[in-house]
Design a protein around this motif. Structure first.
Motif, PDB file in Angstrom:
ATOM      1  N   HIS A 111       0.818  -1.219   0.000  1.00  0.00           N
ATOM      2  CA  HIS A 111       0.000   0.000   0.000  1.00  0.00           C
ATOM      3  C   HIS A 111       0.858   1.279   0.000  1.00  0.00           C
ATOM      4  CE1 HIS A 111      -3.357   2.577   0.570  1.00  0.00           C
ATOM      5  NE2 HIS A 111      -2.958   2.990   1.757  1.00  0.00           N
ATOM      6  N   HIS A 115       1.241   4.384  -2.752  1.00  0.00           N
ATOM      7  CA  HIS A 115       1.139   5.834  -2.496  1.00  0.00           C
ATOM      8  C   HIS A 115       2.330   6.570  -3.112  1.00  0.00           C
ATOM      9  CE1 HIS A 115      -2.419   6.773  -0.214  1.00  0.00           C
ATOM     10  NE2 HIS A 115      -2.186   5.853   0.699  1.00  0.00           N
ATOM     11  N   SER A 135       0.076   9.670   5.491  1.00  0.00           N
ATOM     12  CA  SER A 135      -1.321   9.239   5.398  1.00  0.00           C
ATOM     13  C   SER A 135      -1.922   9.112   6.798  1.00  0.00           C
ATOM     14  CB  SER A 135      -1.401   7.907   4.655  1.00  0.00           C
ATOM     15  OG  SER A 135      -0.893   6.885   5.462  1.00  0.00           O
ATOM     16  N   ASP A 308      -6.722   7.100  -0.790  1.00  0.00           N
ATOM     17  CA  ASP A 308      -6.624   5.723  -1.286  1.00  0.00           C
ATOM     18  C   ASP A 308      -7.400   5.557  -2.594  1.00  0.00           C
ATOM     19  OD1 ASP A 308      -5.080   5.186   0.856  1.00  0.00           O
ATOM     20  OD2 ASP A 308      -6.633   4.156   2.010  1.00  0.00           O
TER      21      ASP A 308
HETATM   22 ZN    ZN Z   1      -3.459   5.025   2.078  1.00  0.00          ZN
END
Ligand code: ZN
Ligand code: KG4
Length: 337
Positions: A111, A115, A135, A308
């Motif tokens: 993840h 980003h 984040s 996201d």
């Molecule tokens: Zn995220």
């Protein structure tokens, strides 16, 4: 090459079709945020149940908007962690089922690495570069040598940056998620009015944000504010705006100091910012000013790709697949880094 990205690491259910790592053909994001708002944070059980309900239609819509069928898809990229356990399981299981049923290769995507990739959807950035991911769950600095060779060089020792915005917003009686509320209020305040600071860390590239959150709480208490009850704060909007502006400015100062130090220490003049907090206008303005002063190029994702989304997942999956990376049905979720 057409890649279907699937992202379910937190409260979003997202799917996107991206061609050759850069052309976004469709991008669908469904959020369960409104079901969490009254709890003042994400409830993992609600998130995964909503994802289970929506994942089929979100993926179908992404294909429909792209005017494509599953048989046109060459690869499925899916977030496998870090994130919420139940949420990740929904995305990864769904991706595995598509892979098994249609014989499409599957690739698990980190993840945080996705980003980082979000800035590459709209910018050409020469490798290697430094990346800061800010984040709700992470604050990390990376040395990005290549898409498949990313080294973590610093991370938060306690609260994540977005989490600090969320917690301070809660203390100030604002809504969730806190970042946009603080940003709006901060516009009316004086960022130099209150002297906050972020705690020092042993490693200069690590971060700590839990101290500043406590400092905001103490500052309000010292002024005789009850910490619960919105109306009290609203009647003192000037002071609360100064708190929001001073908090935001101090956090940005810290992010700037450490990110540019990482660039200098690694002799790199390229810095890419990603994650939800990168949507903050004041942050963008300050990073851009500092970048001009230090002769460093700074890159941001488009605002809609700070939060996201699955386009960043599909984009990164394309490059990793080109480097012969592929997963199989043994892919397991990894909720914690
Ligand atoms: Zn995220
Ligand atoms: O990247 P993201 O969508 O989810 C995670 O992977 O965590 O980031 C969400 C975080 C939240 O903490 C939210 O408060 C923060 O990003 N955020 C902002 C802004 N918009 C979202 N923080 C500061 N300023 C903003 N404008």
């Amino acid at each position: 090459m057409l890649v279907l990205g699937i992202e379910t690491s937190c409260d979003e259910t997202a799917a996107s079709v991206v061609e050759n790592g850069e052309k976004i053909i469709s991008n669908v994001v469904a959020s369960s945020l409104r079901f969490h708002k009254r709890y003042g944070g994400i409830i993992p059980e609600i998130a995964s149940r909503k994802q289970l309900e929506t994942i089929t239609s979100v993926c179908a819509l992404a294909l429909k908007k792209a005017a494509l069928d599953l048989k046109d898809i060459n690869l499925i990229g899916v977030t496998y962690g870090p994130g919420l356990l139940g949420s990740l399981v929904v995305g990864v299981s769904f991706a595995k089922a598509l892979s098994l049923g249609r014989g499409i290769p599957i690739l698990g995507i980190d993840h945080l690495h996705s980003h980082i990739y979000s800035s590459l959807l709209n910018n050409k950035i020469k490798l290697p570069f430094i990346s800061l991911v800010v984040s709700g769950g992470h604050t990390s600095l990376f040395y990005v040598r290549d898409h498949g060779n990313i080294k973590l060089i610093g991370s938060t020792q306690d609260d994540a940056c977005g989490e600090a915005f969320d917690k301070v917003a809660k203390i100030l009686g604002l809504g969730y998620p806190g970042g946009p509320y603080i940003e709006r209020l901060a516009k009316k305040g004086d960022p130099k009015k209150i002297r906050f600071h972020c705690s020092n860390t042993r490693d200069p590239f690590d971060f700590s944000f839990s101290g500043i959150k406590t400092a905001v709480l103490s500052c309000l208490r010292n002024r005789g504010f009850q910490v619960k009850g919105k109306s009290k704060f609203y009647s003192n909007e000037g002071f609360i705006s100064d708190v929001a502006a001073s908090f935001q400015e101090t956090v940005i100062d810290t992010l700037i100091k450490k990110s540019f130090l990482a660039c200098r220490a690694n002799r790199l003049n390229r810095l890419a910012i990603g994650g939800g907090v990168a949507a903050n206008n004041r942050l963008r303005e300050r990073f851009s000013q500092e970048a001009a002063n230090q002769n460093i190029n700074v890159y941001f994702p488009l605002r809609e790709f700070c939060m996201d989304n699955a386009a960043m997942v599909a984009g990164l999956a394309y490059h990793l697949f080109k480097e012969n990376k592929v997963s199989d049905l043994n892919l397991v979720v990894r909720p914690i880094v």
